[in-house]
Design an enzyme around this catalytic site. Structure first.
Site, PDB file in Angstrom:
ATOM      1  N   ASP A 165       0.831  -1.210   0.000  1.00  0.00           N
ATOM      2  CA  ASP A 165       0.000   0.000   0.000  1.00  0.00           C
ATOM      3  C   ASP A 165       0.861   1.254   0.000  1.00  0.00           C
ATOM      4  OD1 ASP A 165      -2.344   1.442   0.014  1.00  0.00           O
ATOM      5  OD2 ASP A 165      -2.608   1.338   2.193  1.00  0.00           O
TER       6      ASP A 165
ATOM      7  N   HIS B 158       2.388   3.628  -9.253  1.00  0.00           N
ATOM      8  CA  HIS B 158       2.166   2.196  -9.509  1.00  0.00           C
ATOM      9  C   HIS B 158       3.369   1.573 -10.222  1.00  0.00           C
ATOM     10  CE1 HIS B 158      -1.722   2.340  -7.764  1.00  0.00           C
ATOM     11  NE2 HIS B 158      -2.292   3.075  -8.711  1.00  0.00           N
TER      12      HIS B 158
ATOM     13  N   LEU C 134      10.749 -20.620  -5.018  1.00  0.00           N
ATOM     14  CA  LEU C 134       9.805 -19.715  -4.346  1.00  0.00           C
ATOM     15  C   LEU C 134       8.477 -19.802  -5.079  1.00  0.00           C
ATOM     16  CD1 LEU C 134       9.347 -17.065  -2.429  1.00  0.00           C
ATOM     17  CD2 LEU C 134       9.673 -15.828  -4.573  1.00  0.00           C
TER      18      LEU C 134
END
Ligand code: IPE
Ligand code: IPE
Ligand code: MG
Length: 245
Positions: free
Chosen positions: A23, A40, A134
């Site tokens: 955020d 962004h 991962l």
């Protein structure tokens, strides 16, 4: 660790599963007088740094909250910018991820995105399927309540078809109907930007997660912050309701 198989108490070292609520892109951009899109874009770069840090540290599962089921409420222009960024990364960055041994998995309501994104996303999951270093889980159009509701619906349908008896539904069965089926619960949930809320993220799955809130906006997040949250986590004592020894 998933479901009810965690030990009574555990001193924590490395979390198996780190989940991050990314955020603060908007505030990062506005404090610099930049358009939202710049925030962004910078956030997407932080994603790449974070994936590298997680693999380097040996974390096995990394879930990133990229777009919530409520983020559709944003202006069409911002949604279009986020969709374009997602398209760019799916088209151009998956091969690099795959070379690093990363498997991609997506949770959320992908059907709300344009068809080409749905196809690219499924293809990315397919081409990285064999990777084991991962698992990078992207939460896209994800909502914790929607996840719980779709799990309940699936189980009700299984009962109606005679494939499941209502009495068989326990936490393990329920968890296996969630979008996160087969994944360990997050050990650590991090949120950047100074907000201290979950915003509908992994509600069921975070029941016993350690929570860490950082004051920095997501685009500033780097390997140093990743190490700092691992360090905070390692000093937490997880009890799972038991009295510590
Ligand atoms: C997070 O940054 C990105 C998404 C929710 C897609 P925000 O865009 O929410 O940034 P702030 O909260 O407005 O600063
Ligand atoms: C949560 O951030 C969702 C993501 C980070 C993808 P928001 O910025 O949407 O959350 P609220 O609206 O401040 O709770
Ligand atoms: Mg926000």
């Amino acid at each position: 660790m998933s479901g009810s198989d965690h030990p009574a108490t555990a001193h924590t070292c490395l979390p198996e599963h780190v989940a991050i609520i990314m955020d603060g892109n908007g505030r990062w951009a506005s404090t610099r007088g930049l358009p939202l899109l710049a925030g962004h874009r910078a956030g997407a770069e932080a994603v790449q740094r974070t994936v590298r840090a997680a693999t380097a540290r040996g974390v096995r599962w990394l879930t990133l909250y990229a777009f919530s089921s409520e983020n559709w409420r944003r202006a069409p222009g911002e949604v279009a910018d986020l969709t374009s960024l997602l398209r760019y990364y799916l088209r151009h960055k998956v091969a690099e991820l795959s070379r690093e041994g990363v498997r991609l998995r997506i949770i959320g309501d992908l059907a709300r995105f344009p068809r080409d994104i749905q196809e690219e996303a499924r293809r990315a999951e397919e081409v990285t399927r064999g990777n084991t270093r991962l698992v990078l889980v992207l939460a896209l159009s994800y909502g914790g309540r929607a996840d719980i509701v779709q799990a309940a619906t699936r189980m009700a349908q299984a009962v109606a078809r005679g494939e499941l008896r209502a009495e068989q539904i326990d936490e393990t069965v329920f968890a296996s109907a969630l979008l996160t089926a087969g994944m360990p619960d997050p050990d650590l949930v991090v949120r950047t930007s100074g907000e201290c809320r979950l915003s509908n993220f992994l509600l069921w799955q975070s029941a016993y997660a350690e929570l860490v809130f950082l004051d920095i906006p997501w685009p500033d997040f780097d390997a140093t912050h990743f190490d700092a949250v691992l360090d905070i986590y390692s000093r937490r004592e997880r009890r799972f309701g038991a009295r510590p020894a």
